[in-house]
Design a protein around this motif. Sequence first.
Motif, PDB file in Angstrom:
ATOM      1  N   SER A   1      37.160 -51.700  11.708  1.00  0.00           N
ATOM      2  CA  SER A   1      36.562 -51.958  10.389  1.00  0.00           C
ATOM      3  C   SER A   1      37.029 -50.956   9.350  1.00  0.00           C
ATOM      4  CB  SER A   1      35.036 -51.915  10.497  1.00  0.00           C
ATOM      5  OG  SER A   1      34.582 -52.862  11.421  1.00  0.00           O
ATOM      6  N   SER A   2      37.166 -49.708   9.752  1.00  0.00           N
ATOM      7  CA  SER A   2      37.606 -48.670   8.828  1.00  0.00           C
ATOM      8  C   SER A   2      39.038 -48.910   8.359  1.00  0.00           C
ATOM      9  CB  SER A   2      37.480 -47.295   9.484  1.00  0.00           C
ATOM     10  OG  SER A   2      37.860 -46.279   8.606  1.00  0.00           O
ATOM     11  N   VAL A   3      39.912 -49.273   9.271  1.00  0.00           N
ATOM     12  CA  VAL A   3      41.311 -49.529   8.896  1.00  0.00           C
ATOM     13  C   VAL A   3      41.394 -50.766   7.998  1.00  0.00           C
ATOM     14  CG1 VAL A   3      43.609 -50.107   9.766  1.00  0.00           C
ATOM     15  CG2 VAL A   3      42.278 -48.303  10.883  1.00  0.00           C
ATOM     16  N   LEU A   4      40.632 -51.809   8.324  1.00  0.00           N
ATOM     17  CA  LEU A   4      40.616 -52.990   7.461  1.00  0.00           C
ATOM     18  C   LEU A   4      40.058 -52.653   6.072  1.00  0.00           C
ATOM     19  CD1 LEU A   4      39.474 -55.752   9.983  1.00  0.00           C
ATOM     20  CD2 LEU A   4      41.768 -55.399   9.020  1.00  0.00           C
ATOM     21  N   GLY A   5      39.006 -51.839   6.031  1.00  0.00           N
ATOM     22  CA  GLY A   5      38.468 -51.384   4.751  1.00  0.00           C
ATOM     23  C   GLY A   5      39.464 -50.513   4.000  1.00  0.00           C
TER      24      GLY A   5
ATOM     25  N   GLY B   1      40.982 -50.650   0.173  1.00  0.00           N
ATOM     26  CA  GLY B   1      41.187 -49.511  -0.723  1.00  0.00           C
ATOM     27  C   GLY B   1      42.624 -49.432  -1.200  1.00  0.00           C
ATOM     28  N   TYR B   2      43.558 -49.660  -0.298  1.00  0.00           N
ATOM     29  CA  TYR B   2      44.984 -49.661  -0.632  1.00  0.00           C
ATOM     30  C   TYR B   2      45.254 -50.731  -1.689  1.00  0.00           C
ATOM     31  CZ  TYR B   2      50.057 -49.614   0.197  1.00  0.00           C
ATOM     32  OH  TYR B   2      51.417 -49.517   0.058  1.00  0.00           O
TER      33      TYR B   2
ATOM     34  N   SER C   1      36.687 -47.833   1.304  1.00  0.00           N
ATOM     35  CA  SER C   1      37.204 -48.175  -0.016  1.00  0.00           C
ATOM     36  C   SER C   1      36.273 -47.817  -1.164  1.00  0.00           C
ATOM     37  CB  SER C   1      37.566 -49.666  -0.078  1.00  0.00           C
ATOM     38  OG  SER C   1      36.511 -50.461   0.385  1.00  0.00           O
ATOM     39  N   PHE C   2      34.936 -47.787  -0.946  1.00  0.00           N
ATOM     40  CA  PHE C   2      34.084 -47.435  -2.091  1.00  0.00           C
ATOM     41  C   PHE C   2      32.695 -46.919  -1.744  1.00  0.00           C
ATOM     42  CE2 PHE C   2      33.552 -51.986  -1.383  1.00  0.00           C
ATOM     43  CZ  PHE C   2      32.171 -52.137  -1.363  1.00  0.00           C
ATOM     44  N   PHE C   3      32.183 -47.127  -0.550  1.00  0.00           N
ATOM     45  CA  PHE C   3      30.809 -46.754  -0.192  1.00  0.00           C
ATOM     46  C   PHE C   3      30.718 -45.258   0.093  1.00  0.00           C
ATOM     47  CE2 PHE C   3      27.137 -46.993   2.892  1.00  0.00           C
ATOM     48  CZ  PHE C   3      26.214 -47.540   2.025  1.00  0.00           C
ATOM     49  N   PRO C   4      29.674 -44.562  -0.418  1.00  0.00           N
ATOM     50  CA  PRO C   4      29.633 -43.099  -0.282  1.00  0.00           C
ATOM     51  C   PRO C   4      29.113 -42.557   1.049  1.00  0.00           C
ATOM     52  CG  PRO C   4      27.774 -43.834  -1.584  1.00  0.00           C
ATOM     53  CD  PRO C   4      28.608 -45.064  -1.287  1.00  0.00           C
ATOM     54  N   ILE C   5      28.514 -43.386   1.907  1.00  0.00           N
ATOM     55  CA  ILE C   5      27.913 -42.898   3.151  1.00  0.00           C
ATOM     56  C   ILE C   5      28.874 -43.146   4.325  1.00  0.00           C
ATOM     57  CG2 ILE C   5      25.925 -43.079   4.705  1.00  0.00           C
ATOM     58  CD1 ILE C   5      25.127 -42.159   1.901  1.00  0.00           C
ATOM     59  N   PRO C   6      29.236 -42.092   5.086  1.00  0.00           N
ATOM     60  CA  PRO C   6      30.175 -42.270   6.201  1.00  0.00           C
ATOM     61  C   PRO C   6      29.542 -43.037   7.363  1.00  0.00           C
ATOM     62  CG  PRO C   6      29.407 -40.005   6.118  1.00  0.00           C
ATOM     63  CD  PRO C   6      28.831 -40.695   4.922  1.00  0.00           C
TER      64      PRO C   6
ATOM     65  N   SER D   1      31.357 -49.272   7.932  1.00  0.00           N
ATOM     66  CA  SER D   1      32.660 -48.654   8.160  1.00  0.00           C
ATOM     67  C   SER D   1      33.726 -49.261   7.246  1.00  0.00           C
ATOM     68  CB  SER D   1      33.045 -48.833   9.633  1.00  0.00           C
ATOM     69  OG  SER D   1      34.203 -48.114   9.932  1.00  0.00           O
ATOM     70  N   PHE D   2      33.661 -50.571   7.048  1.00  0.00           N
ATOM     71  CA  PHE D   2      34.611 -51.260   6.168  1.00  0.00           C
ATOM     72  C   PHE D   2      34.469 -50.790   4.723  1.00  0.00           C
ATOM     73  CE2 PHE D   2      35.774 -54.714   3.306  1.00  0.00           C
ATOM     74  CZ  PHE D   2      37.033 -55.065   3.766  1.00  0.00           C
TER      75      PHE D   2
END
Length: 192
Positions: free
Chosen positions: A62-66, A70-71, A31-36, A26-27
């Motif tokens: 984890s998604s928000v931290l990731g 990305g930001y 920002s860069f990994f192609p699999i949801p 999720s992290f």
Amino acid sequence: MIKRLYDWTMSLSAHPNALWALALVSFVESSFFPIPPDLLMIPMILARPDRAFLIAAVCLISSVLGGLLGYAIGALFFLQIGQPLLEMLGKGDAALEFNQRFNDLGFWPVLIAGLTPFPYKVITIMSGWTGMPLGTFIVTSIIARGMRFFIVAALLWKFGAPIREFIEKRLGLAFSAFIVLLLGGFAAVKLI
């Protein structure tokens, strides 16, 4: 390569440390990994419906931290590499105009990407690149990703395996239709 990543991601759902693996997927997906992360989250919830909301919470955090990574990628690498290159090519003003238009939309790009199948990582990087206010980015990411992961968790918790096909094939379309209707409603109110 994508097939190998997909198979690897799916194999993690049965691992004893699956929750940590979900946090990692999720992290990096933000920002860069192609699999949801949904591909890992769905089998985990089906295997342990009593942990559905814990699994969704791990995905959300984890998604928000990731997304913050990305930001940072957008903010740091654009300033060091992208902007000088655009200025050298005579396109610096065009980039500034795009940044202004993107940020004029406020939270909408983040909300739309967080809910729909549009790659969230693109918006996280663009948000940093355009200098979107960090607070707006974080709050909107929490709302959008929270809605996405907790709706999936609630559907799987309530209906189990029979709802899986709907989630995998049609939930992105349903979220997209919701966004179109929401935007259409706002446009109609403005015209009235």
